[in-house]
Design an enzyme around this catalytic site. Structure first.
Site, mmCIF file in Angstrom:
data_model
loop_
_atom_site.group_PDB
_atom_site.id
_atom_site.type_symbol
_atom_site.label_atom_id
_atom_site.label_comp_id
_atom_site.label_asym_id
_atom_site.label_seq_id
_atom_site.Cartn_x
_atom_site.Cartn_y
_atom_site.Cartn_z
ATOM 1 N N ASP A 1 32.648 0.606 -16.970
ATOM 2 C CA ASP A 1 31.575 1.603 -17.050
ATOM 3 C C ASP A 1 31.506 2.408 -15.756
ATOM 4 O OD1 ASP A 1 28.640 2.599 -17.563
ATOM 5 O OD2 ASP A 1 29.157 1.537 -19.409
ATOM 6 N N ASP A 2 30.370 2.990 -15.504
ATOM 7 C CA ASP A 2 30.109 3.886 -14.372
ATOM 8 C C ASP A 2 30.483 3.241 -13.027
ATOM 9 O OD1 ASP A 2 29.120 5.965 -12.911
ATOM 10 O OD2 ASP A 2 27.088 5.864 -13.727
ATOM 11 N N TRP B 1 34.540 4.721 -18.728
ATOM 12 C CA TRP B 1 33.301 5.512 -18.868
ATOM 13 C C TRP B 1 33.476 6.865 -18.204
ATOM 14 C CZ3 TRP B 1 29.942 7.829 -15.407
ATOM 15 C CH2 TRP B 1 28.631 8.098 -15.808
ATOM 16 N N LYS C 1 33.985 5.703 -23.198
ATOM 17 C CA LYS C 1 32.531 5.743 -23.392
ATOM 18 C C LYS C 1 32.076 7.060 -22.783
ATOM 19 C CE LYS C 1 28.201 3.457 -22.032
ATOM 20 N NZ LYS C 1 27.588 2.202 -21.562
ATOM 21 N N ASP D 1 29.262 9.554 -21.937
ATOM 22 C CA ASP D 1 27.817 9.481 -21.693
ATOM 23 C C ASP D 1 27.242 10.872 -21.441
ATOM 24 O OD1 ASP D 1 25.386 8.209 -21.312
ATOM 25 O OD2 ASP D 1 26.209 6.720 -19.925
ATOM 26 N N ASN E 1 23.456 11.975 -19.614
ATOM 27 C CA ASN E 1 22.209 11.376 -19.139
ATOM 28 C C ASN E 1 21.141 12.363 -18.683
ATOM 29 O OD1 ASN E 1 22.638 8.503 -19.474
ATOM 30 N ND2 ASN E 1 24.306 8.747 -18.004
ATOM 31 N N GLY F 1 21.689 5.638 -23.434
ATOM 32 C CA GLY F 1 21.462 4.735 -24.556
ATOM 33 C C GLY F 1 21.639 5.483 -25.858
ATOM 34 N N ASP G 1 19.946 1.510 -24.474
ATOM 35 C CA ASP G 1 20.194 0.807 -23.212
ATOM 36 C C ASP G 1 19.475 -0.537 -23.195
ATOM 37 O OD1 ASP G 1 21.935 2.457 -21.947
ATOM 38 O OD2 ASP G 1 20.430 3.542 -20.793
HETATM 39 C C1 GLA Z 1 23.631 5.371 -19.104
HETATM 40 C C2 GLA Z 1 24.159 4.519 -20.238
HETATM 41 C C3 GLA Z 1 24.419 3.118 -19.766
HETATM 42 C C4 GLA Z 1 25.379 3.147 -18.593
HETATM 43 C C5 GLA Z 1 24.838 4.045 -17.513
HETATM 44 C C6 GLA Z 1 25.846 4.236 -16.405
HETATM 45 O O1 GLA Z 1 22.346 4.987 -18.745
HETATM 46 O O2 GLA Z 1 23.293 4.541 -21.312
HETATM 47 O O3 GLA Z 1 24.936 2.334 -20.812
HETATM 48 O O4 GLA Z 1 26.642 3.586 -19.023
HETATM 49 O O5 GLA Z 1 24.494 5.316 -17.994
HETATM 50 O O6 GLA Z 1 25.344 4.994 -15.381
#
Ligand code: GLA
Length: 728
Positions: A340-341, A388, A456, A458, A460, A509, A528
């Site tokens: 992920d991130d 990610w 993934k 994203d 945000n 999320g 999330d």
């Molecule tokens: C969002 C996603 C999480 C994660 C974070 C990473 O909040 O919903 O699942 O990937 O970013 O920063």
């Protein structure tokens, strides 16, 4: 014979036009020179009933109500300002075209304004194999100049008043897809989104109408509607003085007036309609089947069982840690690891959420051997590797923003309004240069590392300051619409080049659970919030419109990172196993016993995966009914296998939980019952026994309220997963 029913070609007759799916009919009066009217939507009509439909009385409402000529008082689907300033429309049918379109029949009713050269095609795509009718409109004109579209819904449906109940979804970040059920009353109910990007955290663009009173899961007539759009939407249900509720769905036109050039066609997003007389679950099954077959990316492919690194390490990505997680998920039988991130950023490091979005180069301080090293390790452990990205975004602390400050969405002349981390900004995807950049992020990664199996994706942040340096001053109101067109354009390019890549839609999320993005994405992150108890409620709501195969559902940590609730591993597993199973946890913090249970669960999930991911959903007891238990099941199309889930949602001493009746089985078949993920010391009394479908659907099985485990292991949670197999 009613020629309108099935004949292909151009229509001129005054007979009704019938749009049919296997079990439903939508009937239109498309008399040339007249307003297009909708006469009926419901169970499929016989020719005999069709012939006398008019005499029965019924809707006969405009199928696509427009503003300004005969109709100014009520709600409308379309309102424009002509080039000369005239605000009125008066559309009449000019023709009907019916043709085969893949597995469907496409009926197009062409309308023209009686005075102005303004044209609207009202389209209905009816599937031959599933009970879904997609409707949308295509608007164009030949006026000298620009016609402004002030309102442009995708579709309209009159729903006969009676005791109609609406089911819709609402929520918030970490509490997505909560079910709301209410009777429709006089006045207007508006369900809308104005985030700009993420359109399913709060309200959802899908609804169901139960036509026979209080909604029931497995009985009653239900109309379902899903607007297939990723951006701002507005659903309106106006209950006026007439006999009808008036349902409209489309792009949210607020601050989005669209200036349509001469010769340009404006196509509204698809509104998918369904009708079922098998209750809410019946309507859900229709959406799921259609989704898997025609709309969801890779809807016919089993999904991999994965571990995502986010809740395990957050931004603390480093090579050894990734290697350990890959080894752990492999040892439990998982198939994919997703980093992920936190893996990127050169000049600016991504150690928290305030920097480096846009700088998609690997941070070699954390990962000295780069992505290549991680792919090598994944191969060594026998798992696939995913990564990610948040390609639509940047931070003020990034090299990208330093280079391209004009690429962001922000009102020209104003200080940038930032989001997450106090520095986040969204890129202006209406700008083709930005589209190239965003496509390039995926393209560069995949070109250099073709073994990346999963992304993934994203998003945000919403649009917080309305403005684009790319759009002309006259077209600033196109921002929201152009953003999503740009987004879709990028998605199309990615899919053309990388058809096999698995891509998850995540948006803080569950912000992108919609049928607008799913033609390009394999799944979405439901929330999330990974708390298993709260997930039951969120996944329940999500399942109204989206199939389990698309619902990423992970076994989270204990205590949970969002609710801080302690939930035993058994319960977390049993909830996660009802969707697309994954893990969101630091395996090195798990006990050996927990790991062993997960290993067993993953092995068992592999056996039931086709049933969960391709089966028909029957929701049995809703958690929202507060009966202390929630239950649902999946049944294969052949009705030879089923998986039954039972989760206790409350615990009180001497409580009385309902005995849950099953659904969807073949009454005549005998099903052998086997419990999965068993933790009890002794098998349940029905373990290995066979019952007829008729018995299971009339009586169900008595499920003990607690687990038979050693004293020190007792807790307030209980859940069961039963596998049912028809005997030869
Ligand atoms: C969002 C996603 C999480 C994660 C974070 C990473 O909040 O919903 O699942 O990937 O970013 O920063």
């Amino acid at each position: 014979m009613l020629a309108g029913a099935l004949a292909f070609g151009l229509h001129v007759s005054a007979e009704p036009v019938v749009v049919s799916t296997p079990r439903t009919s939508l009937v239109l009066d498309a008399t040339e020179g007249q307003e297009l009217k909708q006469l009926y939507f419901g169970d499929r009509l016989s020719d005999a009933d069709l012939a006398v439909l008019g005499a029965a009385g019924g809707a006969a409402r405009a199928a696509y109500p427009v503003y300004g000529s005969h109709f100014c008082q009520g709600e409308t689907a379309l309102a424009v300002a002509h080039t000369d300033g005239n605000l009125s429309l008066d559309l009449a049918v000019t023709g009907v075209d019916v043709k085969a379109d893949g597995d469907a029949t496409l009926t197009t009713v062409s309308l023209k304004d009686k005075v102005y050269p303004l044209y609207v095609d009202v389209c209905y795509k009816a599937y031959n194999g599933v009970d879904i009718i997609e409707t949308w409109t295509e608007i164009n004109h030949d006026e000298r100049g620009t016609v402004t579209l002030n309102q442009f819904a995708s579709g309209y449906l009159p729903i006969r008043r009676g005791t109609v109940w609406l089911s819709s979804l609402y929520g918030a970040w970490a509490n997505e897809a909560q079910v709301l059920q209410e009777p429709l009353e006089p006045g207007m109910k508006v369900i809308k989104n104005k985030d700009g990007l993420r359109n399913s955290h709060t309200a959802h663009a899908e609804v169901m109408f139960s036509l026979d009173g209080r909604p029931q899961e497995n009985a009653g007539a239900v109309i379902g509607a899903a607007l297939c759009y990723s951006g701002n939407f507005k659903l309106r249900i106006d209950t006026d003085e007439s006999d009808y509720h008036h349902f409209f769905a489309g792009i949210n036109e607020e601050n989005s007036a669209y200036r349509l050039r001469r010769g340009e066609t404006f196509r509204t997003p698809v509104l998918a309609l369904t009708y079922s007389n098998e209750g809410l679950s019946g309507a859900s099954r229709n959406f799921h089947k259609w989704g898997r077959k025609y709309r969801l990316m890779h809807g016919d492919r089993e999904r991999m069982i994965l571990l995502n690194s986010w809740e395990g390490v957050y931004f603390n990505i480093e090579q050894e840690g990734m290697d350990q997680m890959m080894q752990d998920i492999a040892s439990m039988g998982g198939e994919l690891f997703v980093m992920d991130d936190g893996w990127f950023g050169a000049k600016y490091q991504r150690n928290t959420d305030n920097a480096a979005l846009g700088d998609w180069t690997v941070d070699t301080r954390k990962l000295p051997e780069g992505i290549g090293g991680l792919l090598r390790d994944a191969k060594k452990h026998g798992v696939k590797f995913g990564i990610w990205i948040e390609p639509e975004a940047t931070n003020t602390l990034s090299e990208l923003y330093e280079k391209h400050p004009d690429w962001i969405i922000n009102a020209p002349g104003r200080e940038p309004v930032t989001g997450r981390g106090g520095t986040q900004l969204m890129l202006d995807l209406g700008n083709p240069e930005v589209q190239d950049f965003v496509f390039g992020i995926v393209d560069d990664l995949m070109t250099e590392y073709p073994d990346i199996a999963y992304i993934k994706w994203d998003a945000n942040m919403g649009i917080q300051s309305h403005g684009s340096a790319y759009l002309t001053k006259d077209n600033q109101s196109h921002l929201y619409i152009d953003y999503h067109r740009g987004f879709e354009q990028v998605c199309r390019r990615i899919r053309a080049k990388y058809p096999d890549l698995v891509i998850q839609a995540c948006a803080s999320g569950g912000g992108r659970a919609n049928w607008g993005v799913l033609p390009y994405f394999d799944e979405f992150w439901v929330s999330d919030n990974t708390d298993a108890l709260q997930r039951i409620y969120m996944q329940w709501g999500t399942s109204y419109f989206f199939p389990a195969i698309a619902m990423a559902s992970h076994i989270g940590s204990n205590p949970n990172h969002q609710t801080f609730r302690d939930i035993p591993i058994k319960y977390r597993i049993d909830v996660a196993m009802s969707g697309r199973l994954g893990m969101e946890i630091q395996p090195k913090n798990m006990t050996d016993e927990e790991k062993a249970l997960c290993r067993k669960a993953i092995a068992e999930y592999k056996q039931i995966r086709p049933v969960v991911q391709f089966g028909d959903l029957y929701r049995l007891v809703s958690p929202y009914d507060k009966l202390g238990v929630a239950s649902l099941m999946y049944v294969t199309e052949a009705k030879d296998r089923a998986v039954f889930y039972w989760w206790k949602t409350e615990t009180f001493v001497n409580q009385h939980l309902p005995r849950v009746k099953m659904a969807g089985l073949d009454p005549a078949k005998r099903y052998r019952v086997r419990e999965l993920n068993r933790i009890d010391n002794k098998p349940l009394p029905f373990e290995g026994q066979a019952f007829t479908g008729a018995f299971l659907m009339a009586n169900g099985l008595e499920i003990p309220y607690t687990h038979d485990v050693d004293y020190h292991k007792l807790n307030s949670y209980a859940s069961r997963v039963l596998c049912l197999e028809a005997m030869e």
